[in-house]
Write a protein that holds these residues in place. Structure first.
Motif, PDB file in Angstrom:
ATOM      1  N   ASP A  10       0.806  -1.213   0.000  1.00  0.00           N
ATOM      2  CA  ASP A  10       0.000   0.000   0.000  1.00  0.00           C
ATOM      3  C   ASP A  10       0.846   1.274   0.000  1.00  0.00           C
ATOM      4  OD1 ASP A  10      -2.243  -1.589   0.030  1.00  0.00           O
ATOM      5  OD2 ASP A  10      -2.502  -1.458   2.203  1.00  0.00           O
ATOM      6  N   SER A  11       2.120   1.175   0.379  1.00  0.00           N
ATOM      7  CA  SER A  11       2.968   2.359   0.466  1.00  0.00           C
ATOM      8  C   SER A  11       3.689   2.669  -0.844  1.00  0.00           C
ATOM      9  CB  SER A  11       3.990   2.198   1.591  1.00  0.00           C
ATOM     10  OG  SER A  11       4.878   1.134   1.298  1.00  0.00           O
ATOM     11  N   ILE A  12       3.520   1.823  -1.853  1.00  0.00           N
ATOM     12  CA  ILE A  12       4.155   2.028  -3.162  1.00  0.00           C
ATOM     13  C   ILE A  12       3.077   2.087  -4.234  1.00  0.00           C
ATOM     14  CG2 ILE A  12       5.749   1.063  -4.861  1.00  0.00           C
ATOM     15  CD1 ILE A  12       7.183  -0.347  -2.589  1.00  0.00           C
ATOM     16  N   ALA A  13       3.122   3.132  -5.054  1.00  0.00           N
ATOM     17  CA  ALA A  13       2.130   3.298  -6.116  1.00  0.00           C
ATOM     18  C   ALA A  13       2.826   3.469  -7.459  1.00  0.00           C
ATOM     19  CB  ALA A  13       1.260   4.517  -5.832  1.00  0.00           C
ATOM     20  N   CYS A  14       2.100   3.180  -8.525  1.00  0.00           N
ATOM     21  CA  CYS A  14       2.636   3.369  -9.872  1.00  0.00           C
ATOM     22  C   CYS A  14       3.035   4.834 -10.051  1.00  0.00           C
ATOM     23  CB  CYS A  14       1.596   2.997 -10.921  1.00  0.00           C
ATOM     24  SG  CYS A  14       1.194   1.253 -10.916  1.00  0.00           S
ATOM     25  N   GLY A  15       4.201   5.045 -10.643  1.00  0.00           N
ATOM     26  CA  GLY A  15       4.687   6.393 -10.875  1.00  0.00           C
ATOM     27  C   GLY A  15       5.572   6.928  -9.768  1.00  0.00           C
ATOM     28  N   ASP A  16       5.600   6.272  -8.602  1.00  0.00           N
ATOM     29  CA  ASP A  16       6.478   6.711  -7.515  1.00  0.00           C
ATOM     30  C   ASP A  16       7.935   6.538  -7.927  1.00  0.00           C
ATOM     31  OD1 ASP A  16       4.300   7.265  -5.941  1.00  0.00           O
ATOM     32  OD2 ASP A  16       4.566   5.539  -4.608  1.00  0.00           O
ATOM     33  N   VAL A  17       8.791   7.410  -7.401  1.00  0.00           N
ATOM     34  CA  VAL A  17      10.217   7.359  -7.723  1.00  0.00           C
ATOM     35  C   VAL A  17      10.998   7.066  -6.442  1.00  0.00           C
ATOM     36  CG1 VAL A  17      12.202   8.650  -8.598  1.00  0.00           C
ATOM     37  CG2 VAL A  17       9.952   8.964  -9.634  1.00  0.00           C
ATOM     38  N   PHE A  18      11.906   6.102  -6.531  1.00  0.00           N
ATOM     39  CA  PHE A  18      12.740   5.691  -5.405  1.00  0.00           C
ATOM     40  C   PHE A  18      14.200   5.712  -5.840  1.00  0.00           C
ATOM     41  CE2 PHE A  18       8.612   3.888  -4.688  1.00  0.00           C
ATOM     42  CZ  PHE A  18       8.416   4.017  -3.319  1.00  0.00           C
ATOM     43  N   TYR A  19      15.095   5.797  -4.852  1.00  0.00           N
ATOM     44  CA  TYR A  19      16.529   5.836  -5.136  1.00  0.00           C
ATOM     45  C   TYR A  19      17.270   4.815  -4.292  1.00  0.00           C
ATOM     46  CZ  TYR A  19      15.744  10.174  -7.637  1.00  0.00           C
ATOM     47  OH  TYR A  19      15.314  11.108  -8.540  1.00  0.00           O
ATOM     48  N   ARG A  20      18.364   4.298  -4.862  1.00  0.00           N
ATOM     49  CA  ARG A  20      19.290   3.426  -4.144  1.00  0.00           C
ATOM     50  C   ARG A  20      20.677   3.989  -4.376  1.00  0.00           C
ATOM     51  NH1 ARG A  20      19.726  -2.981  -5.270  1.00  0.00           N
ATOM     52  NH2 ARG A  20      19.490  -2.259  -7.398  1.00  0.00           N
ATOM     53  N   HIS A  21      21.373   4.321  -3.296  1.00  0.00           N
ATOM     54  CA  HIS A  21      22.732   4.861  -3.415  1.00  0.00           C
ATOM     55  C   HIS A  21      23.711   3.715  -3.635  1.00  0.00           C
ATOM     56  CE1 HIS A  21      21.507   8.892  -2.384  1.00  0.00           C
ATOM     57  NE2 HIS A  21      20.731   8.359  -1.456  1.00  0.00           N
ATOM     58  N   GLU A  28      20.939   4.674  -8.270  1.00  0.00           N
ATOM     59  CA  GLU A  28      19.924   4.154  -9.175  1.00  0.00           C
ATOM     60  C   GLU A  28      18.608   4.851  -8.882  1.00  0.00           C
ATOM     61  OE1 GLU A  28      19.406  -0.106  -9.686  1.00  0.00           O
ATOM     62  OE2 GLU A  28      21.334  -0.356  -8.678  1.00  0.00           O
ATOM     63  N   GLN A  29      17.903   5.205  -9.933  1.00  0.00           N
ATOM     64  CA  GLN A  29      16.550   5.748  -9.795  1.00  0.00           C
ATOM     65  C   GLN A  29      15.592   4.699 -10.312  1.00  0.00           C
ATOM     66  OE1 GLN A  29      15.746   9.654 -11.529  1.00  0.00           O
ATOM     67  NE2 GLN A  29      13.840   8.830 -12.309  1.00  0.00           N
ATOM     68  N   ALA A  30      14.534   4.443  -9.567  1.00  0.00           N
ATOM     69  CA  ALA A  30      13.530   3.459  -9.960  1.00  0.00           C
ATOM     70  C   ALA A  30      12.166   4.133 -10.014  1.00  0.00           C
ATOM     71  CB  ALA A  30      13.500   2.306  -8.969  1.00  0.00           C
ATOM     72  N   LYS A  31      11.555   4.134 -11.195  1.00  0.00           N
ATOM     73  CA  LYS A  31      10.194   4.653 -11.344  1.00  0.00           C
ATOM     74  C   LYS A  31       9.270   3.444 -11.453  1.00  0.00           C
ATOM     75  CE  LYS A  31       7.229   7.669 -14.007  1.00  0.00           C
ATOM     76  NZ  LYS A  31       7.111   8.535 -15.171  1.00  0.00           N
ATOM     77  N   VAL A  32       8.383   3.300 -10.483  1.00  0.00           N
ATOM     78  CA  VAL A  32       7.519   2.120 -10.383  1.00  0.00           C
ATOM     79  C   VAL A  32       6.518   2.088 -11.539  1.00  0.00           C
ATOM     80  CG1 VAL A  32       5.834   0.914  -8.959  1.00  0.00           C
ATOM     81  CG2 VAL A  32       7.765   2.081  -7.878  1.00  0.00           C
ATOM     82  N   VAL A  51      20.338   5.009 -14.201  1.00  0.00           N
ATOM     83  CA  VAL A  51      21.562   5.199 -13.425  1.00  0.00           C
ATOM     84  C   VAL A  51      21.882   6.689 -13.451  1.00  0.00           C
ATOM     85  CG1 VAL A  51      24.009   4.640 -13.240  1.00  0.00           C
ATOM     86  CG2 VAL A  51      22.381   2.891 -13.999  1.00  0.00           C
ATOM     87  N   VAL A  52      22.026   7.270 -12.256  1.00  0.00           N
ATOM     88  CA  VAL A  52      22.254   8.706 -12.144  1.00  0.00           C
ATOM     89  C   VAL A  52      23.671   8.936 -11.614  1.00  0.00           C
ATOM     90  CG1 VAL A  52      21.455  10.850 -11.090  1.00  0.00           C
ATOM     91  CG2 VAL A  52      19.806   9.043 -11.651  1.00  0.00           C
TER      92      VAL A  52
END
Length: 78
Positions: A10-21, A28-32, A51-52
């Protein structure tokens, strides 16, 4: 006192953007794109990976990770 565990899904929705250092100047940028269960009922996050680097972005295409691993490694954009 009882506490209800929040569903991670429930805490993740389509279009949300997340990062992993990854390293000092690399992340890394992840767009759901969607969350879907596999044949065994395990939820997986389908996302577009980018990849940023400092001053540079490289599109790396679609990827899939199990929801539990995704939420462990990726953090919401601040």
């Amino acid at each position: 006192m009882l506490f209800k565990k929040q569903n991670i899904r429930d805490s993740i929705a389509c279009g949300d953007v997340f990062y992993r250092h990854m390293m000092l100047s690399l992340q890394e940028q992840a767009k759901v794109l969607r969350i879907a269960d596999d044949d065994q009922g395990i939820p997986h996050v389908h996302y577009e990976k980018t990849v940023v680097r400092t001053g540079y972005r490289e599109h790396a295409g679609p990827h899939v990770l199990a929801l539990a691993i995704f939420t462990r490694d990726f953090h919401a954009a601040v």
